[in-house]
Scaffold this active site. Structure first.
Site, PDB file in Angstrom:
ATOM      1  N   GLY A 208      40.375  35.092  40.226  1.00 17.13           N
ATOM      2  CA  GLY A 208      41.038  36.124  39.297  1.00 17.13           C
ATOM      3  C   GLY A 208      40.188  36.418  38.116  1.00 17.13           C
ATOM      4  CB  SER A 209      41.144  37.838  35.094  1.00 15.62           C
ATOM      5  OG  SER A 209      42.007  36.976  34.284  1.00 15.62           O
TER       6      SER A 209
ATOM      7  CD  GLU B   4      35.376  35.652  43.980  1.00 13.86           C
ATOM      8  OE1 GLU B   4      35.154  36.436  43.199  1.00 13.86           O
ATOM      9  OE2 GLU B   4      36.198  35.676  44.756  1.00 13.86           O
TER      10      GLU B   4
ATOM     11  CB  CYS C 235      35.614  40.307  43.336  1.00  9.16           C
ATOM     12  SG  CYS C 235      36.973  39.263  43.077  1.00  9.16           S
TER      13      CYS C 235
ATOM     14  N   GLY D  10      40.435  32.589  34.364  1.00  9.11           N
ATOM     15  CA  GLY D  10      39.507  31.623  34.751  1.00  9.11           C
ATOM     16  C   GLY D  10      39.069  30.609  33.856  1.00  9.11           C
TER      17      GLY D  10
HETATM   18  C1  UN1 Z   1      36.867  39.514  46.712  1.00  7.24           C
HETATM   19  O1  UN1 Z   1      36.867  40.719  46.136  1.00  7.24           O
HETATM   20  O2  UN1 Z   1      37.495  38.481  45.908  1.00  7.24           O
HETATM   21  O3  UN1 Z   1      32.364  40.995  49.820  1.00  7.24           O
HETATM   22  C2  UN1 Z   1      36.299  38.958  47.941  1.00  7.24           C
HETATM   23  C3  UN1 Z   1      33.670  41.292  50.035  1.00  7.24           C
HETATM   24  C4  UN1 Z   1      34.694  40.605  50.634  1.00  7.24           C
HETATM   25  C5  UN1 Z   1      35.056  39.571  49.969  1.00  7.24           C
HETATM   26  C6  UN1 Z   1      35.522  40.237  48.586  1.00  7.24           C
HETATM   27  N1  UN1 Z   1      34.115  40.105  52.058  1.00  7.24           N
HETATM   28  O4  UN1 Z   1      33.791  42.503  49.538  1.00  7.24           O
END
Ligand code: UN1
Length: 510
Positions: free
Chosen positions: A245-246, A267, A301, A250
């Site tokens: 999350g953010s 993450e 992410c 986090g």
């Molecule tokens: C995420 O955005 O939290 O690498 C995970 C990627 C994907 C996973 C992203 N396999 O874009």
């Protein structure tokens, strides 16, 4: 396919009609007297369904069941656990199309990306199954005669998994299935934007465990961060919290778990950048950057948020990129020709608009897109914004399809700009010159957890460890040896002699 047809297909096909509970402790919590949370479809803004949120007592039931299940599950040999996880992968495969479509309906991914999301969970199941026969420890040469020194890995117990809306099944699987082969059970708090996906996936996984004659091990507690999330994060019976999350949330998760000597895997945010050098294959770079910036409507992410382009190819590259952007089909993600679906909700649309406004106020030039579409649902047009300098809003992560494009002169300067943001998740270089690409992946290059050469910042495979540095939180999940985070390491010394020789040459003449 229209949204209502898809809703009917998914709700019937996955048998989601009767489930209105968001808490699973081996049985679904009764709904009476509990607050319902609605899952809103971002394509039409209508409710897809709802599930109930538990109270403190319901949470206690979950933890009690999890503690009991852990005793039985951890006593199974790891390869047996692996076989069961392999069967979960097979069940997910059987339901791949419907589950993928559910992801599309709940959070707006395209059908192809929805299916890819479930494939990522299937991939991790097969990885975890193989891993279940490779949970190796070391044997170390002992300095003492007739002694053996080694290390082994034991399960931790109950793992708390808190996931974000954008990978509502895959990131659960990264954590839960790897944790399971190591011998743990998991309690999952999914995002309130993807409740039905969490219900459907947990149900499929637990059905497999139960048909193997075991109590369920994949527990679920839907609810807000402030209620369920806080209970989990502060619970001493949960030795590890994996949080996606953010950065702001986090950091608070990290502090709270540390305060009780718990562990956390974080993450958090990314602000991923692609460097396109003078030696790049420009067409390939355009495709890689377009995918990175627009896939999942910029809500990964790993989405590309910045692109640094060498001044000598800047005009050519940006013209080609704009051309691709202008040909992109935005709309109902159930239509296979659409490649940009809606943002997850109205708040995300507001963040998008605010970021565009601030960028322009801070000297940015909007060279493409930037509008909220006049359609039902949460649709926006992917934006490209030219920036002279990297400052202000460019340093922040906005979960939307907004790409900042900047010029550079030397690769050293590009790397310096690349690294000058607080986040450190993913990165990319587009170049056909081996000296440039090797420099970028060297210690002096990208400071991120993930680095890509001639491919996008987004779309990592499950085989590698996933995660990033700095404000991204330092955690690693998914492949490689990330399984070690879900285990406690134990150093073992065995004396098979008739005396007690001491280490470091110490004498103790008793
Ligand atoms: C995420 O955005 O939290 O690498 C995970 C990627 C994907 C996973 C992203 N396999 O874009």
């Amino acid at each position: 396919m229209n949204v209502n047809e898809a809703k009917k297909l998914v709700m019937n096909g996955l048998d989601l009609q009767q489930i209105n509970s968001g808490v699973y402790s081996g049985e679904w919590m009764a709904a009476e007297g509990r607050k319902a949370i609605e899952s809103i479809c971002p394509i039409d803004g209508q409710a897809l369904g709802s599930v109930t949120q538990g109270k403190d007592k319901d949470y206690e039931n979950v933890i009690t069941a999890a503690e009991k299940a852990f005793k039985e599950w951890s006593a199974l040999p790891a390869p047996r656990r692996g076989e069961i996880v392999g069967e979960i992968g097979a069940e997910l495969l059987k339901n791949k199309e419907l589950l993928g479509m559910l992801v599309t309906l709940e959070i707006g991914k395209t059908v192809s990306e929805g299916a890819g999301e479930i494939q990522e969970a299937i991939d991790i199941a097969s990885f975890a199954m193989g891993l279940s026969r490779q949970l190796y420890g070391l044997t170390i040469a002992s300095e003492r005669p007739e002694h053996r020194l080694m290390e082994q890995w034991h399960p931790l117990g109950i793992i708390g998994v808190i996931t974000s809306f954008n990978f509502p099944a895959a990131v659960w699987a990264w954590n839960a299935l790897i944790a399971a082969v190591v011998g743990n059970v998991t309690v999952w708090k999914p995002s309130s934007s993807a409740l039905l996906t969490a219900v459907a996936v947990s149900r499929i996984a637990n059905r497999v465990v139960e048909r193997n004659g075991l109590p369920p091990i994949f527990f679920l507690t839907c609810g807000s961060g402030r209620t369920v999330g806080d209970l989990l994060v502060n619970d001493k019976r949960v030795p590890l919290i994996s949080f996606t999350g953010s950065t702001a949330v986090g950091l608070s998760v990290a502090k709270q778990t540390a305060a009780r000597f718990g562990k956390s895997i974080l993450e958090l945010g990314g602000n991923n950048c692609a460097v396109v050098t003078a030696e790049a294959d420009i067409d390939l770079a355009v495709k890689g950057v377009a995918f990175g910036a627009m896939a999942t409507a910029g809500q990964r992410c790993t989405s590309t948020r910045r692109v640094l382009v060498h001044s000598s190819i800047y005009d050519d590259f940006s013209a080609k990129l704009k051309d691709v952007y202008s040909r992109v089909n935005i709309g109902n993600p159930l239509d296979p020709s659409v490649i940009v679906g809606p943002l997850v909700d109205k708040n995300a649309v507001d963040d998008y608009t605010a970021t565009i406004r601030q960028s322009v106020n801070q000297g940015g030039r909007l060279i493409h897109g930037g509008q909220v579409m006049e359609m039902n649902g949460c649709f926006v047009s992917p934006a490209i914004i030219e920036m002279n300098r990297q400052e202000g809003i460019v340093l922040k992560e906005t979960f939307a399809p907004i790409l900042f494009i900047m010029k550079y002169e030397t690769l050293e300067e590009a790397v310096q700009i690349h690294n000058a943001v607080p986040q450190g998740l993913s990165s990319a270089i587009f170049s056909t010159d081996i000296r440039e690409t090797e420099y970028f992946i060297s210690h002096a290059g990208s400071d991120c957890g993930i680095v890509n050469v001639n491919t996008s910042t987004a779309g990592a495979e499950i085989g590698g460890a996933f995660g990033g540095e700095k404000e991204t939180g330092g955690g690693r999940e998914s492949g490689s040896d990330a399984w070690k985070y879900y285990a406690r390491r134990q150093t073992v010394t065995v004396n098979y002699g008739n005396d007690i020789p001491l280490s470091q040459g110490v004498v103790f003449p008793v």
